[in-house]
Design a protein around this motif. Structure first.
Motif, short mmCIF file in Angstrom:
data_model
loop_
_atom_site.label_atom_id
_atom_site.label_comp_id
_atom_site.label_asym_id
_atom_site.label_seq_id
_atom_site.Cartn_x
_atom_site.Cartn_y
_atom_site.Cartn_z
N LEU A 1 35.73 35.91 36.80
CA LEU A 1 37.17 35.79 37.01
C LEU A 1 37.96 36.17 35.76
CD1 LEU A 1 37.66 32.55 39.15
CD2 LEU A 1 38.16 34.91 39.80
N ALA A 2 37.45 35.81 34.59
CA ALA A 2 38.15 36.18 33.34
C ALA A 2 38.21 37.70 33.20
CB ALA A 2 37.45 35.55 32.14
N GLU A 3 37.11 38.38 33.51
CA GLU A 3 37.11 39.84 33.47
C GLU A 3 38.06 40.42 34.51
OE1 GLU A 3 33.25 41.76 33.43
OE2 GLU A 3 32.37 39.97 32.53
N ALA A 4 38.03 39.84 35.70
CA ALA A 4 38.90 40.31 36.77
C ALA A 4 40.37 40.08 36.42
CB ALA A 4 38.54 39.62 38.09
N TYR A 5 40.67 38.95 35.80
CA TYR A 5 42.04 38.67 35.41
C TYR A 5 42.56 39.71 34.42
CZ TYR A 5 46.18 36.13 33.88
OH TYR A 5 47.48 35.79 33.58
N ALA A 6 41.69 40.13 33.49
CA ALA A 6 42.08 41.19 32.55
C ALA A 6 42.39 42.48 33.31
CB ALA A 6 40.98 41.42 31.52
N VAL A 7 41.62 42.77 34.36
CA VAL A 7 41.91 43.93 35.20
C VAL A 7 43.27 43.74 35.87
CG1 VAL A 7 41.20 45.26 37.22
CG2 VAL A 7 39.47 44.45 35.61
N GLY A 8 43.51 42.55 36.39
CA GLY A 8 44.77 42.25 37.06
C GLY A 8 45.98 42.36 36.15
#
Length: 143
Positions: free
Chosen positions: A131-138
Motif C-alpha cells: 500500500l505504501a508503494e501504491a500510495y506513492a504511485v497515487g
C-alpha cells in the motif's frame, strides 16, 4: 516542478489528472456497496484505516468498485466475495508473492495486483508495504 492542478468534473465532483476524463458520474455510497455483505464492512474500515496511515486520499464509490484516490487511483476494492474482500493496488514493479494475483501489466513498470482480505490478520506488514508503494504511485511520486 509544481503539481499540475486536477480537473474536477462539474457533474459529479470527482477529480482527475486529465481534463474531461471518461468516467461514470454515478456516485455510490458504502452502505449500498456493502448491501448483503455487511459482515465485511468492519474489515473494509480497517483496510481504509491502514491506508490512511500513509496520508490523505479520497474514497470513491461507484457501482462496480471502491477506489482510493490520491492524485490518481492507487488502490481499493474491486469486488466482494461471500467471505472476503478482493482488494487491488497499482505498483511500479513486478511482484511474485503467493498472496498476490497479477491482474494487469499496464505497460512498462506498471502492474496491478489483487489480494484477498479475509480477516484483519491479512492487514499485515506485506500489505502495508504494498500500500505504501501504491500510495506513492497515487501521489504520482514514482515514475
Amino acid at each position: 516542478m509544481p503539481e499540475r492542478p486536477l480537473w474536477t468534473c462539474p457533474a459529479c465532483g470527482r477529480r482527475f489528472v486529465t481534463a474531461n476524463s471518461w468516467h461514470s458520474c454515478h456516485v455510490g455510497d458504502l452502505d449500498e456497496f456493502f448491501a448483503g455483505h455487511e459482515h465485511l464492512r468492519p474489515l473494509f474500515d480497517a483496510y481504509v484505516a491502514l491506508a490512511r496511515e500513509l496520508g490523505e486520499f479520497d474514497v470513491e464509490v461507484v457501482r462496480t468498485r471502491i477506489s482510493f484516490v490520491a492524485r490518481v487511483r492507487f488502490a481499493g476494492v474491486v469486488r466482494l466475495r461471500r467471505d472476503a474482500i478482493v482488494a487491488s493496488f497499482w505498483l511500479k514493479r513486478e511482484v511474485h508473492h503467493q498472496r498476490l494475483r497479477r491482474v494487469d501489466h499496464v505497460g512498462g513498470s506498471d502492474w496491478v495486483y489483487e489480494t484477498l482480505l479475509r480477516d484483519e490478520s491479512d492487514l499485515d506488514d506485506d500489505l502495508s508495504t504494498w500500500l505504501a508503494e501504491a500510495y506513492a504511485v497515487g501521489r504520482q511520486e514514482s515514475t
